[in-house]
Design an enzyme around this catalytic site. Structure first.
Site, PDB file in Angstrom:
ATOM      1  CB  VAL A   1      24.807 -56.114  -8.650  1.00  0.00           C
ATOM      2  CG1 VAL A   1      25.605 -55.886  -7.384  1.00  0.00           C
ATOM      3  CG2 VAL A   1      25.721 -56.135  -9.862  1.00  0.00           C
TER       4      VAL A   1
ATOM      5  CG  ASP B   1      13.932 -53.213  -8.761  1.00  0.00           C
ATOM      6  OD1 ASP B   1      15.110 -53.593  -8.848  1.00  0.00           O
ATOM      7  OD2 ASP B   1      13.367 -52.549  -9.652  1.00  0.00           O
TER       8      ASP B   1
ATOM      9  N   GLY C   1      38.674 -64.223 -29.879  1.00  0.00           N
ATOM     10  CA  GLY C   1      37.322 -64.484 -30.378  1.00  0.00           C
ATOM     11  C   GLY C   1      36.762 -63.258 -31.061  1.00  0.00           C
TER      12      GLY C   1
ATOM     13  CB  CYS D   1      30.548 -55.710 -16.784  1.00  0.00           C
ATOM     14  SG  CYS D   1      29.155 -56.276 -15.804  1.00  0.00           S
TER      15      CYS D   1
HETATM   16  C1  UGA Z   1      32.593 -59.385 -15.744  1.00  0.00           C
HETATM   17  C2  UGA Z   1      33.752 -59.751 -14.815  1.00  0.00           C
HETATM   18  O1  UGA Z   1      34.366 -60.964 -15.250  1.00  0.00           O
HETATM   19  C3  UGA Z   1      33.263 -59.883 -13.369  1.00  0.00           C
HETATM   20  O2  UGA Z   1      34.355 -60.139 -12.509  1.00  0.00           O
HETATM   21  C4  UGA Z   1      32.581 -58.577 -12.960  1.00  0.00           C
HETATM   22  O3  UGA Z   1      32.112 -58.616 -11.623  1.00  0.00           O
HETATM   23  C5  UGA Z   1      31.415 -58.339 -13.908  1.00  0.00           C
HETATM   24  O4  UGA Z   1      31.933 -58.218 -15.256  1.00  0.00           O
HETATM   25  C6  UGA Z   1      30.726 -57.045 -13.490  1.00  0.00           C
HETATM   26  O5  UGA Z   1      31.357 -55.992 -13.536  1.00  0.00           O
HETATM   27  O6  UGA Z   1      29.582 -57.100 -13.014  1.00  0.00           O
HETATM   28  P1  UGA Z   1      30.686 -60.776 -17.008  1.00  0.00           P
HETATM   29  O7  UGA Z   1      30.364 -59.497 -17.720  1.00  0.00           O
HETATM   30  O8  UGA Z   1      29.585 -61.582 -16.419  1.00  0.00           O
HETATM   31  O9  UGA Z   1      31.696 -60.484 -15.782  1.00  0.00           O
HETATM   32  O10 UGA Z   1      31.410 -61.725 -18.042  1.00  0.00           O
HETATM   33  P2  UGA Z   1      32.864 -62.327 -18.315  1.00  0.00           P
HETATM   34  O11 UGA Z   1      32.876 -63.755 -17.980  1.00  0.00           O
HETATM   35  O12 UGA Z   1      33.913 -61.491 -17.711  1.00  0.00           O
HETATM   36  O13 UGA Z   1      32.952 -62.202 -19.917  1.00  0.00           O
HETATM   37  C7  UGA Z   1      32.850 -60.927 -20.557  1.00  0.00           C
HETATM   38  C8  UGA Z   1      33.034 -61.073 -22.040  1.00  0.00           C
HETATM   39  O14 UGA Z   1      34.389 -61.402 -22.357  1.00  0.00           O
HETATM   40  C9  UGA Z   1      32.200 -62.179 -22.707  1.00  0.00           C
HETATM   41  O15 UGA Z   1      31.617 -61.653 -23.881  1.00  0.00           O
HETATM   42  C10 UGA Z   1      33.193 -63.263 -23.048  1.00  0.00           C
HETATM   43  O16 UGA Z   1      32.840 -63.983 -24.209  1.00  0.00           O
HETATM   44  C11 UGA Z   1      34.446 -62.448 -23.309  1.00  0.00           C
HETATM   45  N1  UGA Z   1      35.700 -63.202 -23.099  1.00  0.00           N
HETATM   46  C12 UGA Z   1      36.020 -63.666 -21.871  1.00  0.00           C
HETATM   47  C13 UGA Z   1      36.568 -63.380 -24.166  1.00  0.00           C
HETATM   48  O17 UGA Z   1      36.302 -62.957 -25.311  1.00  0.00           O
HETATM   49  N2  UGA Z   1      37.741 -64.054 -23.945  1.00  0.00           N
HETATM   50  C14 UGA Z   1      38.082 -64.535 -22.729  1.00  0.00           C
HETATM   51  O18 UGA Z   1      39.183 -65.121 -22.591  1.00  0.00           O
HETATM   52  C15 UGA Z   1      37.200 -64.345 -21.666  1.00  0.00           C
END
Ligand code: UGA
Length: 442
Positions: free
Chosen positions: A14, A33, A255, A262
């Site tokens: 971040v 850091d 999935g 997060c």
């Molecule tokens: C997530 C949020 O999407 C961000 O908006 C947020 O800022 C971030 O956490 C954070 O708190 O820092 P991120 O962890 O990078 O982002 O990843 P995502 O793209 O949200 O995916 C998270 C997980 O959900 C992955 O394992 C992905 O495979 C899974 N996923 C996502 C699904 O299983 N199905 C979906 O339809 C979408």
């Protein structure tokens, strides 16, 4: 535009992206850091995380003098009017967020202050922590400060775009003037997408957003389980739902569950915080349990298709928690691999980015996976496999995979598509049994 002096404490995911993007907007940014090697690397212009577009922006902003790195938090405090706390809040063994690193940073900021500052919490923290943070700073200085909350919403793999073109900016403050001053740093967003509110609301907005997205995923994984029993296709169900603008098409992909640094952490932290203030957030508890159970679905499918798993070779395609990152934190693949090893399987992996399963710092609880062979070619990973498991939703797997070659490499033609991304007609044409999530086997 007016450029401002911005300090970033904590140059993790971040902090680094926030710092680089504020510098790109024209502000003077200084980042620190506690990990000295990280700062050395960044000073050399090398990114410490894998994130598309970041290294180029790093070069641009350090090159034009807008961005600077230091090991000293004191220097950050001295040179900045706005100090962003971007410190990690890892999960404690009881599921709550560990705030000790944030408290230490607050203490150091307070002790370094020689004039009034705006101190902004960007880390994801429970709303109940605001008073203790304020108190920590107050205990360590007599100088005035404004405390604000400004959660981040960047996702890995699209972090630079999410920061430069944010969907919204949420600012929590005690008074409107302070909130507006912080708002002015974001020259990249119009007022209609900015929410100015109080600090607990801003902090809870972050948790509510992440946990709602996690809820969507667990909901679809439950629908997937029903689909498999009644002969329905979860992908078509999601498509049909997604056309309804009130539902939205995104985050409806079934999935093997969500991973990363997060969603797993934030769902547990919100559940825990709610419990502490007397609310039993049963829905969140179920979201977490459904997600954990989802990893087991792959093991059950393998057992059904291969029988006794002892001695079987399983090849994983995709290891990271999502595409376009080398991040293995809470990656479902790691949990499934571990289960299969316990069952007596031999496991290998292929990932476009990852070369080693214990990246992202030492994590001794995963020592049992450290010797797993990771290949950079799918065909090498597939050699003598009894089953291929797709664990990351790389959309271009279909272009990377030559099923006729794969068919010659494997021992048994079984594919478990844990992310529903492969062209199953192709797989079936070459004699594979194809099993996915929320759809009938073909
Ligand atoms: C997530 C949020 O999407 C961000 O908006 C947020 O800022 C971030 O956490 C954070 O708190 O820092 P991120 O962890 O990078 O982002 O990843 P995502 O793209 O949200 O995916 C998270 C997980 O959900 C992955 O394992 C992905 O495979 C899974 N996923 C996502 C699904 O299983 N199905 C979906 O339809 C979408």
């Amino acid at each position: 535009m007016n450029s401002h002096n911005i300090g970033i404490i904590g140059t993790g995911y971040v902090g680094l992206v926030t710092g680089v993007c504020f510098a790109k907007l024209g502000h003077n940014v200084i980042c620190s850091d506690v990990v000295e090697e990280k700062i050395e690397k960044l000073k050399r212009g090398e990114s410490t995380i894998y994130e598309p577009g970041l290294e180029e922006l790093l070069a641009e902003t350090t090159g034009n003098g807008n961005l600077y790195f230091t090991k000293s938090n004191k220097e950050v405090v001295d040179k900045s009017d706005f100090i962003f706390i971007c410190i990690l809040t890892p999960e404690k063994s009881d599921g709550s967020a560990d705030l000790s690193y944030v408290y230490n940073a607050c203490q150091e900021i307070a002790q370094s202050m020689t004039e009034p500052k705006s101190i902004i919490i960007k880390s994801t923290l429970p709303a109940t922590a605001v008073d203790s943070i304020r108190q920590k700073i107050r205990e360590n200085t007599d100088i005035d400060f404004e405390l604000l909350a400004n959660p981040e919403f960047l996702a890995q793999g699209t972090a630079v775009r999410d920061s430069l073109e944010p969907m919204r900016v949420i600012i929590g403050a005690d008074d409107e003037t302070a909130a507006k001053r912080l708002r002015d740093l974001y020259t990249n967003i119009t007022d209609d997408k900015v929410v100015l509110t109080n600090i607990p609301t801003a902090m809870l907005t972050k948790y509510a957003s992440n946990t709602y997205l996690a809820t969507k995923i667990s909901f679809m994984n439950s629908i997937a389980a029903i689909c498999e029993k009644v002969g329905a296709d979860v992908e078509s169900v999601a498509k049909g739902m997604g056309y309804d603008a009130r539902i939205g098409a995104r985050f409806l992909h079934a999935g093997i569950g969500y991973g990363g640094s997060c969603f797993p952490k934030d769902t547990k932290a919100l559940y825990k915080m709610a419990k502490e203030i007397g609310y039993d957030f049963k829905l969140m508890d179920e979201v977490i349990k459904i997600n954990e159970n989802q990893r087991q679905v792959v093991v059950e499918k393998l057992r059904r298709l291969l029988g006794n798993l002892k001695g079987k070779n399983i090849a994983f395609f995709g290891l990271a928690f999502k595409p376009g990152t080398d991040d293995l934190r809470e990656a479902p693949a790691r949990y499934i691999m571990r289960e299969l090893i316990k069952e007596g399987c031999s496991v290998v992996g292929y990932d476009p980015v990852i070369t080693n399963l214990v990246t992202n710092g030492p994590n001794n609880s995963w020592e049992d996976l450290k010797d797993i062979k990771i290949y950079n070619k799918v065909c090498d990973a597939a050699k003598d496999a009894d089953a291929i498991v797709v664990a990351t939703e790389y959309k271009d797997f279909k272009d990377r995979l030559d099923f006729s070659k794969l068919a010659q490499r494997v021992r048994t033609k079984v594919i478990i598509d844990g992310r529903n991304v492969l062209p199953y007609e192709e797989a079936v044409k070459h004699g594979f049994i194809y099993s996915s999530i929320g759809r009938e086997d073909v």
